[in-house]
Design a protein around this motif. Structure first.
Motif, PDB file in Angstrom:
ATOM      1  N   ALA A 103       0.817  -1.207   0.000  1.00 36.49           N
ATOM      2  CA  ALA A 103       0.000   0.000   0.000  1.00 36.49           C
ATOM      3  C   ALA A 103       0.853   1.261   0.000  1.00 36.49           C
ATOM      4  CB  ALA A 103      -0.927  -0.010   1.215  1.00 36.49           C
ATOM      5  N   GLU A 104       1.980   1.236   0.713  1.00 33.27           N
ATOM      6  CA  GLU A 104       2.791   2.450   0.856  1.00 33.27           C
ATOM      7  C   GLU A 104       3.823   2.627  -0.250  1.00 33.27           C
ATOM      8  OE1 GLU A 104       3.961   4.086   4.406  1.00 33.27           O
ATOM      9  OE2 GLU A 104       2.546   3.012   5.689  1.00 33.27           O
ATOM     10  N   THR A 105       4.195   1.562  -0.937  1.00 32.03           N
ATOM     11  CA  THR A 105       5.197   1.684  -2.004  1.00 32.03           C
ATOM     12  C   THR A 105       4.606   1.528  -3.396  1.00 32.03           C
ATOM     13  OG1 THR A 105       5.735  -0.689  -2.014  1.00 32.03           O
ATOM     14  CG2 THR A 105       6.956   0.711  -0.469  1.00 32.03           C
ATOM     15  N   GLY A 106       3.438   0.910  -3.496  1.00 33.31           N
ATOM     16  CA  GLY A 106       2.847   0.637  -4.795  1.00 33.31           C
ATOM     17  C   GLY A 106       3.523  -0.497  -5.537  1.00 33.31           C
ATOM     18  N   MET A 107       4.375  -1.254  -4.841  1.00 34.09           N
ATOM     19  CA  MET A 107       5.108  -2.362  -5.443  1.00 34.09           C
ATOM     20  C   MET A 107       4.494  -3.701  -5.040  1.00 34.09           C
ATOM     21  SD  MET A 107       7.775  -1.063  -7.045  1.00 34.09           S
ATOM     22  CE  MET A 107       8.671   0.493  -7.118  1.00 34.09           C
ATOM     23  N   PRO A 108       4.593  -4.703  -5.921  1.00 38.07           N
ATOM     24  CA  PRO A 108       4.194  -6.057  -5.501  1.00 38.07           C
ATOM     25  C   PRO A 108       5.160  -6.579  -4.446  1.00 38.07           C
ATOM     26  CG  PRO A 108       5.158  -6.100  -7.705  1.00 38.07           C
ATOM     27  CD  PRO A 108       5.020  -4.654  -7.333  1.00 38.07           C
ATOM     28  N   ILE A 109       4.658  -7.270  -3.449  1.00 40.18           N
ATOM     29  CA  ILE A 109       5.476  -7.781  -2.348  1.00 40.18           C
ATOM     30  C   ILE A 109       5.404  -9.301  -2.340  1.00 40.18           C
ATOM     31  CG2 ILE A 109       5.924  -7.713   0.125  1.00 40.18           C
ATOM     32  CD1 ILE A 109       6.192  -4.988  -1.229  1.00 40.18           C
ATOM     33  N   VAL A 110       6.576  -9.936  -2.255  1.00 34.51           N
ATOM     34  CA  VAL A 110       6.660 -11.394  -2.230  1.00 34.51           C
ATOM     35  C   VAL A 110       7.414 -11.816  -0.973  1.00 34.51           C
ATOM     36  CG1 VAL A 110       7.494 -13.456  -3.412  1.00 34.51           C
ATOM     37  CG2 VAL A 110       6.703 -11.486  -4.752  1.00 34.51           C
ATOM     38  N   THR A 111       6.837 -12.709  -0.186  1.00 36.89           N
ATOM     39  CA  THR A 111       7.540 -13.251   0.980  1.00 36.89           C
ATOM     40  C   THR A 111       8.266 -14.521   0.562  1.00 36.89           C
ATOM     41  OG1 THR A 111       5.867 -12.372   2.491  1.00 36.89           O
ATOM     42  CG2 THR A 111       7.295 -14.107   3.340  1.00 36.89           C
ATOM     43  N   ALA A 112       9.560 -14.601   0.878  1.00 37.89           N
ATOM     44  CA  ALA A 112      10.366 -15.778   0.518  1.00 37.89           C
ATOM     45  C   ALA A 112       9.759 -17.041   1.109  1.00 37.89           C
ATOM     46  CB  ALA A 112      11.799 -15.598   1.006  1.00 37.89           C
TER      47      ALA A 112
END
Length: 342
Positions: A303-312
């Protein structure tokens, strides 16, 4: 000086010497040891009483002559002598019955100074290493998470450990830009201790605070908020007391350190070259470390970066596994290792 490795290195060890936990990778066997970075010391003679899990179980429960010590703080060595005892013990555990001195790779935060890196190498050699190399934690985390670190493309990793949060943009086998902040799991525990003390006049121990963080901690509102009992000592009466708290309250308690970690990610993104930033938009940001397991952190960062986030896949062991890959694939990864000039 870049590492020049010989075939004898093939029986080495890789060590993730973390503030909260130490993990040891043995060449050809994988991660064989995962223990808390805690040593219980008998103050009468200075000798260790217990190391690792046994020592952690003693925190807050020892008699006056025994002290449970965490020899690393904020990702760096706070007590060299005790840290040497701990590492030597873990090395013996990982290589039982072997007399030869192993070569050793140890992970260090990206923000440490050259003096601190040399101190880590001295520690490894004092603990029984024939020769020591260091690899920066975000690089090891990226390798352990399976990112293509040697390709000319942007890879971003956020490693949230016990003492530090390491954020780095990596390309072509090097760290392009990075941020290391001393805001991580320990800060979350301390924030919970202070919040409960202020709001309920209840004293909590470190272990209880960690349990509360794991059970109730979150970085953004949850679909189903939870309530739970917490036991501690009433600061007014000195007697044991039980209170009921909620995920909303614990989220409020840890907001400041969580916001600091999020800000570190945003600052690092802002420093990334435009071409690499475009790659990150496509590939996403990879989360590693124990902090990656905080409920809702991925949603908060997205939400704060606008980037997709992936957890290892296995965030807790990414750094140790990545350092181990430097042992397994010397030709491809030796350029990320550093050693002292000889």
């Amino acid at each position: 000086m870049r590492a020049r490795l010989s075939p004898s290195f093939r029986r080495g060890l890789a060590v993730d010497l973390g503030t909260a936990n130490t993990r040891v990778y043995v060449q050809g066997h994988g991660i064989v040891l995962d223990e808390p970075s805690v040593v219980a010391i008998d103050l009468r003679d200075g000798k260790p009483v217990a190391v690792g899990s046994d020592a952690k179980a003693m925190i807050g429960r020892t008699p006056a002559h025994v002290q449970a010590v965490r020899p690393l703080r904020d990702g760096v060595i706070a007590d060299f002598e005790i840290c040497e005892m701990m590492l030597a013990y873990f090395v013996r555990r990982a290589r039982p019955g072997r007399l030869s001195k192993p070569d050793m790779v140890i992970c260090v935060p990206s923000g440490v100074t050259g003096v601190e890196k040399r101190a880590v190498m001295d520690l490894a050699e004092a603990a029984g290493a024939r020769q020591a190399w260091v690899v920066e934690e975000p690089m090891a985390a990226a390798i352990g998470a399976g990112l293509p670190v040697h390709e000319p493309t942007g890879n971003m990793v956020v490693d949230i450990g016990g003492g530090t949060t390491e954020v780095a943009v990596i390309s072509m086998g090097g760290i392009v830009t990075s941020q290391s902040v001393q805001t991580a799991g320990d800060e979350l525990d301390e924030a919970i201790i202070q919040f409960i003390k202020k709001e309920y006049s209840l004293a909590l121990g470190e272990r209880t605070a960690e349990e509360v963080k794991i059970a109730l901690g979150s970085a953004c509102p949850l679909q189903d908020e939870v309530r739970a009992e917490i036991r501690g000592r009433d600061l007014t009466t000195g007697l044991p007391k039980t209170i009921v708290t909620t995920t909303e309250e614990i989220r409020e308690a840890i907001e400041q350190p969580v916001a600091a970690a999020v800000d570190a990610v945003k600052v690092t993104l802002d420093r990334a070259p435009p071409e690499l930033a475009a790659d990150i938009i496509e590939r996403g940001i990879v989360l590693t470390g124990g902090g990656a397991l905080l409920h809702g952190l991925d949603a908060r960062l997205a939400a704060e970066t606008g980037m997709p986030i992936v957890t290892a896949d296995n965030p807790l062991q990414c750094v140790a596994f990545g350092a181990g890959q430097c042992l397994e694939h010397l030709g491809a990864l030796s350029d990320v290792l550093m050693t002292r000039s000889r």
